[in-house]
Design an enzyme around this catalytic site. Structure first.
Site, PDB file in Angstrom:
ATOM      1  N   ASP A  40      41.677 147.138  40.030  1.00 33.57           N
ATOM      2  CA  ASP A  40      40.879 148.359  40.236  1.00 33.57           C
ATOM      3  C   ASP A  40      41.747 149.437  40.889  1.00 33.57           C
ATOM      4  O   ASP A  40      41.698 150.614  40.511  1.00 33.57           O
ATOM      5  CB  ASP A  40      39.636 148.054  41.097  1.00 33.57           C
ATOM      6  CG  ASP A  40      39.969 147.281  42.381  1.00 33.57           C
ATOM      7  OD1 ASP A  40      41.063 146.698  42.466  1.00 33.57           O
ATOM      8  OD2 ASP A  40      39.129 147.264  43.299  1.00 33.57           O
ATOM      9  N   HIS A  76      37.239 142.069  41.485  1.00 37.29           N
ATOM     10  CA  HIS A  76      38.604 142.591  41.372  1.00 37.29           C
ATOM     11  C   HIS A  76      39.420 141.987  42.510  1.00 37.29           C
ATOM     12  O   HIS A  76      39.673 142.619  43.519  1.00 37.29           O
ATOM     13  CB  HIS A  76      38.619 144.121  41.418  1.00 37.29           C
ATOM     14  CG  HIS A  76      38.583 144.720  40.055  1.00 37.29           C
ATOM     15  ND1 HIS A  76      39.628 144.591  39.156  1.00 37.29           N
ATOM     16  CD2 HIS A  76      37.623 145.421  39.411  1.00 37.29           C
ATOM     17  CE1 HIS A  76      39.308 145.191  38.024  1.00 37.29           C
ATOM     18  NE2 HIS A  76      38.102 145.698  38.140  1.00 37.29           N
ATOM     19  N   TYR A  97      53.750 133.997  28.902  1.00 35.32           N
ATOM     20  CA  TYR A  97      54.476 135.219  29.266  1.00 35.32           C
ATOM     21  C   TYR A  97      55.965 134.959  29.434  1.00 35.32           C
ATOM     22  O   TYR A  97      56.363 133.927  29.960  1.00 35.32           O
ATOM     23  CB  TYR A  97      53.920 135.793  30.579  1.00 35.32           C
ATOM     24  CG  TYR A  97      52.480 136.248  30.518  1.00 35.32           C
ATOM     25  CD1 TYR A  97      51.819 136.383  29.310  1.00 35.32           C
ATOM     26  CD2 TYR A  97      51.788 136.544  31.680  1.00 35.32           C
ATOM     27  CE1 TYR A  97      50.500 136.801  29.258  1.00 35.32           C
ATOM     28  CE2 TYR A  97      50.463 136.965  31.638  1.00 35.32           C
ATOM     29  CZ  TYR A  97      49.823 137.085  30.428  1.00 35.32           C
ATOM     30  OH  TYR A  97      48.528 137.503  30.389  1.00 35.32           O
ATOM     31  N   GLU A 147      43.038 151.003  51.248  1.00 33.20           N
ATOM     32  CA  GLU A 147      42.949 152.179  50.355  1.00 33.20           C
ATOM     33  C   GLU A 147      43.876 153.327  50.773  1.00 33.20           C
ATOM     34  O   GLU A 147      44.121 154.232  49.976  1.00 33.20           O
ATOM     35  CB  GLU A 147      41.497 152.666  50.296  1.00 33.20           C
ATOM     36  CG  GLU A 147      40.590 151.688  49.565  1.00 33.20           C
ATOM     37  CD  GLU A 147      39.136 152.128  49.578  1.00 33.20           C
ATOM     38  OE1 GLU A 147      38.702 152.717  50.571  1.00 33.20           O
ATOM     39  OE2 GLU A 147      38.439 151.860  48.582  1.00 33.20           O
ATOM     40  N   HIS A 207      45.916 111.589  33.157  1.00 36.88           N
ATOM     41  CA  HIS A 207      44.647 110.958  32.827  1.00 36.88           C
ATOM     42  C   HIS A 207      44.878 109.718  31.976  1.00 36.88           C
ATOM     43  O   HIS A 207      45.513 109.791  30.928  1.00 36.88           O
ATOM     44  CB  HIS A 207      43.736 111.926  32.059  1.00 36.88           C
ATOM     45  CG  HIS A 207      43.202 113.000  32.961  1.00 36.88           C
ATOM     46  ND1 HIS A 207      42.099 112.807  33.755  1.00 36.88           N
ATOM     47  CD2 HIS A 207      43.646 114.240  33.211  1.00 36.88           C
ATOM     48  CE1 HIS A 207      41.890 113.890  34.456  1.00 36.88           C
ATOM     49  NE2 HIS A 207      42.809 114.783  34.150  1.00 36.88           N
TER      50      HIS A 207
END
Ligand SMILES: [Zn+2]
Ligand SMILES: [Zn+2]
Length: 410
Positions: free
Chosen positions: A122, A117, A317, A390, A260
């Protein structure tokens, strides 16, 4: 009651709600952290978030919130009805991890090799579950309804989970009036909320240009159509789009990142392939720029007798664009959360499929800083050393719950 008295009463109610939520979240903080650590140690890649979805659904159900699973594969939709009529507010968290080998020594380190994560999803799941705890416990003060979107596969690019969730009908029945989401980032200090009205994240477009020439000997270029030389002209000309064809007040970036062609120093090859990325913040600029890329490459190739095919990846997106009026209201609301600080952020060139929800309902996507030098939370999102402070999870949970309470009664 006069208008001023009514306003003061409303302000007082809001103040009471904030201090109440901040007191309450203390009760849930250790549980929010426990959930985050559990998910962190068991990260799941895009569209494979089965254990995470199971955990989310059981948490929601334990709070008395109806949970629908299997949306867009592994997505979960929770619905909490308020005690009186009001608006429908959707809150979104993404659930997927990244293919990164974790390089952080914490007791809850990833148990899966090569999966981590590393973008903080998370923390997003844990904060949204924290908000669900606050909202469920204070349901009697909630107007309207709250929809909880636990979305799979944000990191998947074009095939991100927001689109199939919308196709599965999450934005309707009942129709979502407002949608909010947040992302943890280490480039702001812990406890800082950052947001802006209007475009906040870019639309990322990927293009591939195949140039067909005519190969031959390196000593006789006049008998060939050299696709490498033509490629170099195309690369130059593409920068002219940025410098001369797009309004200079509009943010725009175009980069050819791979070329390439060829196999040996004296062989002119038949073809070459260029690939690149283009970033824009405005849908009109975006579609114009795509047309220019096709037109410029085509014209340059034809000028030298070559031919080309330009293709853009579909389903990328859109621009993540916050509703400006709502962003002002949200900033005002976040500023009331004591212990935090709210700032205006600059647009960033990353992309988010939260943008798809914003195309369906007005809303705001905001950031929560988790940068903390002392705790080593300094590495950027997607780094193998990415670490979340946290201590900020409670603020994220309060902010989401607060927005649901306030906009539900809007
Ligand atoms: Zn990410
Ligand atoms: Zn992310």
């Amino acid at each position: 009651m006069c208008a001023r008295e009514a306003m003061l009463k409303q302000e007082e109610q809001k103040r009471r709600l904030v201090s109440h939520l901040l007191r309450e979240v203390g009760k849930y903080e250790s549980e929010i952290i426990r959930i985050r650590r559990q998910i962190h140690s068991n990260p799941e890649l895009a569209y494979m978030e089965k254990d995470t979805a199971r955990l989310v659904a059981s948490q929601l159900e334990s709070l008395g919130i109806k949970a629908v699973t299997g949306i867009a594969g592994t997505g979960v939709l929770g619905i909490l009805e308020g005690s009186s009529r009001g608006k429908v507010v959707a809150l979104r968290a993404d659930m997927d991890a990244l293919p990164v080998e974790e390089n952080v020594n914490v007791p809850f380190k990833s148990r899966k090799k090569g999966v981590m994560h590393a973008c903080g999803h998370d923390a997003h799941v844990a904060m949204l579950l924290g908000a669900a705890m606050l909202l469920a416990e204070n349901k009697q003060n909630l107007c309207g309804a709250v929809k909880f979107f636990f979305q799979p596969a944000e990191e998947e690019g074009g095939r991100g989970g927001a689109k199939p969730m919308i196709e599965a009908g999450v934005m309707s029945k009942p129709k979502v009036d407002y949608v909010f989401g947040l992302h943890v980032v280490t480039n702001y200090p812990s406890g800082v909320f950052a947001l802006r009205g209007g475009p906040v994240m870019a639309a990322p477009d990927t293009f591939k240009i195949r140039i067909y020439g005519k190969g031959g000997h390196g000593s006789e270029p006049h008998k060939t159509i050299d696709p490498i030389y033509v490629s170099s002209q195309v690369i130059n000309a593409l920068q002219g789009i940025s410098a001369r064809m797009i309004d200079q007040t509009q943010p725009f970036a175009i980069s050819v990142c791979s070329l390439h062609a060829g196999s040996k120093h004296n062989i002119i090859p038949d073809e070459s392939i260029l690939e690149g990325t283009m970033r824009t913040f405005d849908e009109k600029v975006r579609s114009r720029a795509k047309r220019y890329v096709t037109r410029v490459s085509d014209a340059i190739c034809r000028a030298f007798g070559a031919r080309c095919e330009t293709e853009f990846k579909t389903e990328t997106y859109p621009v993540t664009s916050n509703n400006s009026k709502l962003a002002v209201k949200v900033a005002r609301s976040l500023k009331e959360i004591s212990g935090t600080h709210t700032v205006e952020c600059d647009p960033i060139l990353g992309a988010e499929d939260f943008s798809r929800f914003l195309q369906k309902a007005p809303g705001v996507y905001y950031f929560l800083g988790t940068g903390n030098k002392k705790k080593g939370c300094v590495y950027p999102n997607h780094s193998a050393r990415f670490k979340v402070d946290e201590d900020v999870l409670k603020y994220g949970a309060v902010s989401l719950a607060k927005l649901a309470f306030e906009f539900g009664s809007d």
